[in-house]
Scaffold this active site. Sequence first.
Site, mmCIF file in Angstrom:
data_model
loop_
_atom_site.group_PDB
_atom_site.id
_atom_site.type_symbol
_atom_site.label_atom_id
_atom_site.label_comp_id
_atom_site.label_asym_id
_atom_site.label_seq_id
_atom_site.Cartn_x
_atom_site.Cartn_y
_atom_site.Cartn_z
ATOM 1 N N ARG A 83 17.037 -1.706 -7.210
ATOM 2 C CA ARG A 83 18.041 -0.928 -7.948
ATOM 3 C C ARG A 83 18.375 0.366 -7.218
ATOM 4 O O ARG A 83 19.540 0.744 -7.098
ATOM 5 C CB ARG A 83 17.538 -0.619 -9.351
ATOM 6 C CG ARG A 83 17.454 -1.834 -10.223
ATOM 7 C CD ARG A 83 16.913 -1.493 -11.590
ATOM 8 N NE ARG A 83 16.710 -2.700 -12.378
ATOM 9 C CZ ARG A 83 15.888 -2.788 -13.394
ATOM 10 N NH1 ARG A 83 15.174 -1.741 -13.762
ATOM 11 N NH2 ARG A 83 15.765 -3.918 -14.046
ATOM 12 N N ARG A 107 7.647 -5.632 1.772
ATOM 13 C CA ARG A 107 6.570 -6.211 2.584
ATOM 14 C C ARG A 107 5.199 -5.896 1.995
ATOM 15 O O ARG A 107 4.303 -6.737 2.005
ATOM 16 C CB ARG A 107 6.625 -5.699 4.031
ATOM 17 C CG ARG A 107 7.663 -6.332 4.898
ATOM 18 C CD ARG A 107 7.595 -7.830 5.013
ATOM 19 N NE ARG A 107 6.261 -8.353 5.201
ATOM 20 C CZ ARG A 107 5.882 -9.590 4.868
ATOM 21 N NH1 ARG A 107 6.717 -10.420 4.313
ATOM 22 N NH2 ARG A 107 4.657 -10.007 5.077
ATOM 23 N N ASN A 112 2.673 -8.806 1.031
ATOM 24 C CA ASN A 112 1.348 -8.853 1.657
ATOM 25 C C ASN A 112 0.243 -8.880 0.610
ATOM 26 O O ASN A 112 -0.732 -9.628 0.745
ATOM 27 C CB ASN A 112 1.152 -7.672 2.597
ATOM 28 C CG ASN A 112 2.015 -7.766 3.833
ATOM 29 O OD1 ASN A 112 2.593 -8.797 4.125
ATOM 30 N ND2 ASN A 112 2.114 -6.673 4.563
ATOM 31 N N GLN A 172 0.639 2.140 -1.547
ATOM 32 C CA GLN A 172 1.162 3.501 -1.483
ATOM 33 C C GLN A 172 1.370 3.959 -0.039
ATOM 34 O O GLN A 172 2.395 4.564 0.276
ATOM 35 C CB GLN A 172 0.201 4.473 -2.179
ATOM 36 C CG GLN A 172 0.239 4.398 -3.665
ATOM 37 C CD GLN A 172 -0.681 5.432 -4.291
ATOM 38 O OE1 GLN A 172 -1.750 5.735 -3.755
ATOM 39 N NE2 GLN A 172 -0.279 5.960 -5.423
ATOM 40 N N GLY A 173 0.405 3.681 0.818
ATOM 41 C CA GLY A 173 0.521 4.085 2.212
ATOM 42 C C GLY A 173 1.647 3.380 2.932
ATOM 43 O O GLY A 173 2.382 3.996 3.711
ATOM 44 N N ARG A 183 -0.687 2.191 6.063
ATOM 45 C CA ARG A 183 -1.351 1.039 5.455
ATOM 46 C C ARG A 183 -2.654 0.664 6.140
ATOM 47 O O ARG A 183 -3.460 -0.071 5.583
ATOM 48 C CB ARG A 183 -0.417 -0.162 5.463
ATOM 49 C CG ARG A 183 -0.269 -0.818 6.816
ATOM 50 C CD ARG A 183 0.842 -1.844 6.858
ATOM 51 N NE ARG A 183 0.739 -2.722 7.988
ATOM 52 C CZ ARG A 183 1.035 -2.416 9.242
ATOM 53 N NH1 ARG A 183 1.434 -1.205 9.541
ATOM 54 N NH2 ARG A 183 0.924 -3.301 10.203
#
Length: 114
Positions: A12, A32, A36, A76-77, A85
């Site tokens: 959105r 992604r 994942n 979050q990372g 990540r």
Amino acid sequence: AYFTLQVIYARRRYKISPPQTTGCPEFERIFRAQVNCSEFFPIFVSLLWVAGIFFHQGVAAVCGLLYLYTRFKYFQGYTMAAQGRLGPLYASAWLLWLLLGLAAAGLLAHFLLP
């Protein structure tokens, strides 16, 4: 469910209609990260279940909660930057290996010890 909702909100926000999975880098990182996490979920649940039944419920539960926390930090990372990540990814992989070891130890003890 939280990760899926984040993808919906990102669609959105960045005006990316399904079934598109490409767009701005911010959306692609969120998408992604969700994919994942979804790919590893069946492995996690299976190992958690076997470790809980055959090894110890408490130990498996603690490992499961830590795994969920590391995947949350991974998400979050990853949404901030792709390099964000890596730390949580390694931690969650380590926890999956630990659950695999606990499950294997529990199965071996159950079937090989009298």
